[in-house]
Structure formats: C-alpha cells, structure tokens
Write a protein that holds these residues in place. Structure first.
Motif, mmCIF file in Angstrom:
data_model
loop_
_atom_site.group_PDB
_atom_site.id
_atom_site.type_symbol
_atom_site.label_atom_id
_atom_site.label_comp_id
_atom_site.label_asym_id
_atom_site.label_seq_id
_atom_site.Cartn_x
_atom_site.Cartn_y
_atom_site.Cartn_z
ATOM 1 N N MET A 1 1.063 -1.011 -0.256
ATOM 2 C CA MET A 1 -0.182 0.676 0.029
ATOM 3 C C MET A 1 0.715 1.021 0.107
ATOM 4 S SD MET A 1 -3.034 -0.533 2.667
ATOM 5 C CE MET A 1 -2.975 -2.004 3.679
ATOM 6 N N ASP A 2 1.791 1.071 0.859
ATOM 7 C CA ASP A 2 2.794 2.519 1.173
ATOM 8 C C ASP A 2 3.694 2.829 -0.516
ATOM 9 O OD1 ASP A 2 2.275 3.001 3.175
ATOM 10 O OD2 ASP A 2 4.201 1.634 4.175
ATOM 11 N N ARG A 3 3.849 2.031 -1.286
ATOM 12 C CA ARG A 3 4.635 1.713 -2.447
ATOM 13 C C ARG A 3 3.421 2.213 -3.270
ATOM 14 N NH1 ARG A 3 6.366 -3.224 -3.014
ATOM 15 N NH2 ARG A 3 5.397 -4.140 -4.037
ATOM 16 N N ALA A 4 2.223 1.940 -3.372
ATOM 17 C CA ALA A 4 1.437 2.581 -4.338
ATOM 18 C C ALA A 4 1.114 3.656 -4.584
ATOM 19 C CB ALA A 4 -0.203 1.732 -3.991
ATOM 20 N N ILE A 5 0.810 4.355 -2.995
ATOM 21 C CA ILE A 5 0.961 5.673 -3.370
ATOM 22 C C ILE A 5 1.693 6.816 -3.049
ATOM 23 C CG2 ILE A 5 0.490 7.248 -0.759
ATOM 24 C CD1 ILE A 5 -2.136 5.320 -1.467
ATOM 25 N N GLU A 6 2.762 5.585 -2.834
ATOM 26 C CA GLU A 6 4.043 6.818 -2.995
ATOM 27 C C GLU A 6 4.427 6.560 -5.338
ATOM 28 O OE1 GLU A 6 8.198 4.789 -2.188
ATOM 29 O OE2 GLU A 6 7.266 4.741 0.002
ATOM 30 N N ASN A 7 4.061 5.642 -5.490
ATOM 31 C CA ASN A 7 4.002 5.724 -6.991
ATOM 32 C C ASN A 7 2.452 6.415 -7.979
ATOM 33 O OD1 ASN A 7 5.783 3.490 -7.544
ATOM 34 N ND2 ASN A 7 4.397 2.098 -7.690
ATOM 35 N N PHE A 8 1.848 6.721 -6.887
ATOM 36 C CA PHE A 8 0.752 7.718 -6.794
ATOM 37 C C PHE A 8 0.505 9.123 -7.002
ATOM 38 C CE2 PHE A 8 -3.276 10.382 -6.117
ATOM 39 C CZ PHE A 8 -3.935 10.065 -6.904
ATOM 40 N N LYS A 9 1.831 9.429 -6.053
ATOM 41 C CA LYS A 9 1.753 11.340 -6.022
ATOM 42 C C LYS A 9 3.080 11.059 -6.527
ATOM 43 C CE LYS A 9 0.756 10.760 -0.867
ATOM 44 N NZ LYS A 9 1.475 11.249 0.381
ATOM 45 N N VAL B 1 1.186 6.166 -12.484
ATOM 46 C CA VAL B 1 -0.992 5.213 -12.248
ATOM 47 C C VAL B 1 -0.654 5.310 -13.875
ATOM 48 C CG1 VAL B 1 -1.386 6.584 -10.842
ATOM 49 C CG2 VAL B 1 -1.780 7.266 -12.294
#
Length: 79
Positions: free
Chosen positions: A58-66, A70
């Motif tokens: 989840m942390d990696r997904a949020i970093e990618n999103f920021k 995407v």
C-alpha cells in the motif's frame, strides 16, 4: 465412525438441499465422481490486522500515485 444423524433429503428446483439443525453457517463442499459429498464446517474469522507485506504494498502504491506513475483512466460512462 458412527453417524449422528441419518435422514433423506431431496434437491429442490434450484438444485439445493437443506441441512436440518446445522451447527455451522458455512461449509466447504467436496464432491467426488462416485457421488459422495463431504461437508467440512468452516468458521469465518476477522483478521487481527494487516500483514507487513500488505502495508508495504500500500505504501508503494501511494508513492507511485504521488509520483504520477499510474495507469490511464478507465471510462465507466457505459455503466
């Protein structure tokens, strides 16, 4: 092993049977070629927490999103 209950059931129009006095709400069903059906009781439980791997993902997904890494937007207008 001795049977606790022994009774005959029939399949209804939706291909269902009814278990009389069932002790559990959920059962795992195994059906064999010879016609035998095994029901094993299952108890669903609420997980105690989120695993470390899931939190890391989840942390990696949020970093990618920021960072803007995407996929393209999905068009849901047809629904």
């Amino acid at each position: 092993m001795e049977a606790i209950k022994d009774y005959t059931v029939h399949i209804d129009s939706k291909k269902r049977i009814t278990l009389r006095g069932a002790l559990y709400q959920y059962y795992n069903v195994k059906e064999y070629e010879n016609g035998c059906i095994i029901l094993e009781p299952r108890e669903l439980s609420i997980p105690k927490g989120i695993s470390a791997n899931s939190l890391k993902d989840m942390d990696r997904a949020i970093e990618n999103f920021k960072m803007g890494d995407v996929s393209s937007a999905i068009d849901l207008s047809d629904f």
